[in-house]
Design a protein around this motif. Structure first.
Motif, PDB file in Angstrom:
ATOM      1  N   PRO A   1       0.846  -1.202   0.000  1.00  0.00           N
ATOM      2  CA  PRO A   1       0.000   0.000   0.000  1.00  0.00           C
ATOM      3  C   PRO A   1       0.877   1.247   0.000  1.00  0.00           C
ATOM      4  O   PRO A   1       1.896   1.304   0.699  1.00  0.00           O
ATOM      5  CB  PRO A   1      -0.794  -0.132   1.306  1.00  0.00           C
ATOM      6  N   ALA A   2       0.471   2.237  -0.774  1.00  0.00           N
ATOM      7  CA  ALA A   2       1.298   3.439  -0.928  1.00  0.00           C
ATOM      8  C   ALA A   2       0.667   4.630  -0.217  1.00  0.00           C
ATOM      9  O   ALA A   2      -0.538   4.673   0.023  1.00  0.00           O
ATOM     10  CB  ALA A   2       1.480   3.761  -2.410  1.00  0.00           C
TER      11      ALA A   2
ATOM     12  N   LEU B   1       0.661   6.039   2.834  1.00  0.00           N
ATOM     13  CA  LEU B   1      -0.058   6.009   4.106  1.00  0.00           C
ATOM     14  C   LEU B   1       0.037   7.381   4.763  1.00  0.00           C
ATOM     15  O   LEU B   1       1.131   7.915   4.968  1.00  0.00           O
ATOM     16  CB  LEU B   1       0.533   4.934   5.021  1.00  0.00           C
TER      17      LEU B   1
ATOM     18  N   TRP C   1      -4.804   5.233   2.871  1.00  0.00           N
ATOM     19  CA  TRP C   1      -3.700   4.796   2.010  1.00  0.00           C
ATOM     20  C   TRP C   1      -4.219   4.551   0.603  1.00  0.00           C
ATOM     21  O   TRP C   1      -5.435   4.479   0.364  1.00  0.00           O
ATOM     22  CB  TRP C   1      -3.057   3.528   2.571  1.00  0.00           C
TER      23      TRP C   1
ATOM     24  N   SER D   1      -3.493  -1.248  -3.159  1.00  0.00           N
ATOM     25  CA  SER D   1      -2.493  -2.158  -3.709  1.00  0.00           C
ATOM     26  C   SER D   1      -3.051  -2.849  -4.951  1.00  0.00           C
ATOM     27  O   SER D   1      -4.262  -2.826  -5.204  1.00  0.00           O
ATOM     28  CB  SER D   1      -2.114  -3.213  -2.664  1.00  0.00           C
TER      29      SER D   1
ATOM     30  N   TYR E   1      -6.615  -5.636   3.944  1.00  0.00           N
ATOM     31  CA  TYR E   1      -5.459  -4.864   4.407  1.00  0.00           C
ATOM     32  C   TYR E   1      -5.322  -5.071   5.913  1.00  0.00           C
ATOM     33  O   TYR E   1      -6.323  -5.068   6.652  1.00  0.00           O
ATOM     34  CB  TYR E   1      -5.630  -3.376   4.116  1.00  0.00           C
TER      35      TYR E   1
ATOM     36  N   SER F   1       1.616   1.215  10.147  1.00  0.00           N
ATOM     37  CA  SER F   1       1.921   0.707   8.809  1.00  0.00           C
ATOM     38  C   SER F   1       0.765  -0.166   8.358  1.00  0.00           C
ATOM     39  O   SER F   1      -0.068  -0.592   9.163  1.00  0.00           O
ATOM     40  CB  SER F   1       3.238  -0.072   8.793  1.00  0.00           C
TER      41      SER F   1
ATOM     42  N   SER G   1       3.711  -0.832   3.904  1.00  0.00           N
ATOM     43  CA  SER G   1       3.646   0.549   3.428  1.00  0.00           C
ATOM     44  C   SER G   1       4.739   1.369   4.106  1.00  0.00           C
ATOM     45  O   SER G   1       5.500   0.862   4.942  1.00  0.00           O
ATOM     46  CB  SER G   1       2.284   1.147   3.775  1.00  0.00           C
TER      47      SER G   1
END
Length: 449
Positions: A217-218, A220, A234, A237, A246, A279, A293
């Motif tokens: 995941p990008a 955050l 976030w 993905s 998640y 995270s 992340s």
């Protein structure tokens, strides 16, 4: 016979476009007002949930309210009609379009699977039931009772209590191959209705074992914080098959698992003026876990004296279901507060009727008179005694029925009307009544009018 065509002026075209735009705006407003009710399956994502996310297209207005697939309960004896099972008895007819290729499918494997409901109004609940299409069903024919194995492969008795707003059942899914449909039914305890969701699934059969994890995941970030909570969000993905969930971590501790269509979570129960590191990792149906992340450090707000902030007003207050001659059911969206909502005060006019807990979002007012309009108000309050502004609604009770009261040991024919607990019911099947067969207990025999 010839026809005459009239050329449309640019002005008339403009009027048409403006009118269409106004209608669209009105529809969106109406739909947004309905958005408070009531729940849908978000993992594995239902047909309606995939319409909301855009993976299913040409869905109609269900994209605005996947939580509104509500129809009479009692499936398979009652409930939505054959051919209208996916649309909650025709409320959203686009969902009833059925073919082998019409809908996006969620990959699934036989055995234990978790079904997660996102509830926007948490009703007192009788049960959760899950049905599967037969091994030899026809995917190019409308969904009917004959399409399904009418014995649920998973049935959870919930005892009439109110579930949390994110609720899951872990069920043993039967062995199938290829495309199938799962029908998930949420039966409500204190209304005559249930919520019906179909899930289009694809059993992988002999496909190779999935060993590829999702991407991390990008981005955050924290979208808000209080003295005891941090809101996280976030970016989604991706995965070669599909992201199913998640996992949210506070340091090395797992604090929550959310569905694959959920991209936010509010971490609660934290300590004021304390630094935390969060995270998130993505997971797929095969259990492959992504890399983490970015680590996000957030410090909760410091306590800054007495709590003087009132909760927000309860949203979307409305009369739920069909009024009886002596009762009305009120329902609202949960309020929010900087610390926490302790309860709700419910007024009839200027008279306090009752106080309910901060987790309640409905209340049935009884002892009312037939054909009478009443005004109700609901206020939220917190532990410090701060009270929100009011949400108000008017509701009118039904006319008093001339139908006789239901009685045991009585022969009833189809179409006969009776009253029971202030409601009117119509006989659906000829029978002789027995104690325990009261109309509210046997929807297969009685239809609430």
């Amino acid at each position: 016979m010839s026809s005459i065509r009239y050329a449309r002026s640019p002005f008339s075209k403009l009027v048409t476009y403006v009118a269409a735009a106004l209608i669209a705006v009105i529809c969106m407003v109406v739909l947004s007002e309905k958005a408070f009710s009531h729940g849908y399956v978000e993992g594995p994502a239902s047909r309606a949930a995939l319409c909301k996310s855009g993976q299913n297209t040409d869905c109609g207005p269900i994209v605005y309210e996947p939580q509104s697939l509500e129809a009479p309960k009692g499936f398979p004896a009652a409930g939505p009609a054959d051919g209208k099972i996916a649309s909650a008895n025709g409320a959203f007819p686009k969902l009833d379009e059925q073919s082998a290729t019409r809908w996006s499918k969620v990959n699934i494997s036989p055995g234990q699977n978790t079904f997660t409901w996102k509830l926007t109004a948490a009703h007192a609940t009788t049960s959760w039931k899950y049905y599967m299409t037969k091994a030899n069903w026809n995917p190019n024919a409308p969904l009917t009772r004959d399409s399904f194995d009418l014995t649920p492969f998973c049935s959870v008795n919930y005892g009439g209590v109110q579930p949390p707003f994110s609720y899951s059942n872990t069920c043993d899914v039967p062995v199938r191959s290829g495309y199938h449909v799962i029908l998930a039914v949420w039966e409500i305890a204190d209304t005559p209705n249930a919520f019906y969701n179909v899930i289009d699934v694809n059993f992988s059969g002999t496909n190779p074992v999935d060993t590829q994890p999702p991407t991390a995941p990008a981005a955050l970030t924290s979208t808000g914080k209080t003295t005891n909570s941090v809101a996280l969000a976030w970016n989604a993905s991706t995965d070669n098959v599909g992201v199913t969930g998640y996992k949210v971590y506070n340091g090395s501790a797992l604090v929550a698992t959310v569905s694959g269509s959920t991209l936010n979570y509010n971490v609660t129960g934290l300590t004021a003026n304390t630094a935390y590191t969060f995270s998130v990792k993505a997971v797929d149906a095969a259990g492959n876990l992504s890399d983490s992340s970015n680590a996000l450090s957030v410090t909760t707000n410091a306590n800054d004296g007495p709590d003087t902030e009132a909760p927000t007003a309860p949203g979307g207050l409305h009369v739920m279901g069909t009024p009886t001659s002596s009762s009305l059911q009120l329902m609202w969206n949960a309020s929010t507060d900087n610390v926490g909502v302790t309860g709700y005060r419910i007024y009839q006019g200027s008279t306090l009727l009752t106080t309910v807990s901060g987790t309640s979002t409905s209340y049935t007012v009884t002892g009312l008179s037939p054909s009478t309009t009443y005004s109700f108000s609901v206020y939220a309050f917190d532990a410090a005694g701060n009270q929100s502004t009011a949400s108000t609604v008017n509701g009118t009770t039904a006319e008093a029925s001339t139908a006789p009261a239901w009685a045991p040991n009585t022969a009833y024919t189809v179409g006969t009307l009776v009253t029971y607990n202030g409601s009117v019911y119509e006989c659906r099947q000829p029978h002789t009544s027995l104690n325990g067969w009261e109309p509210s207990n046997v929807p297969a025999l009685w239809l609430l009018k």
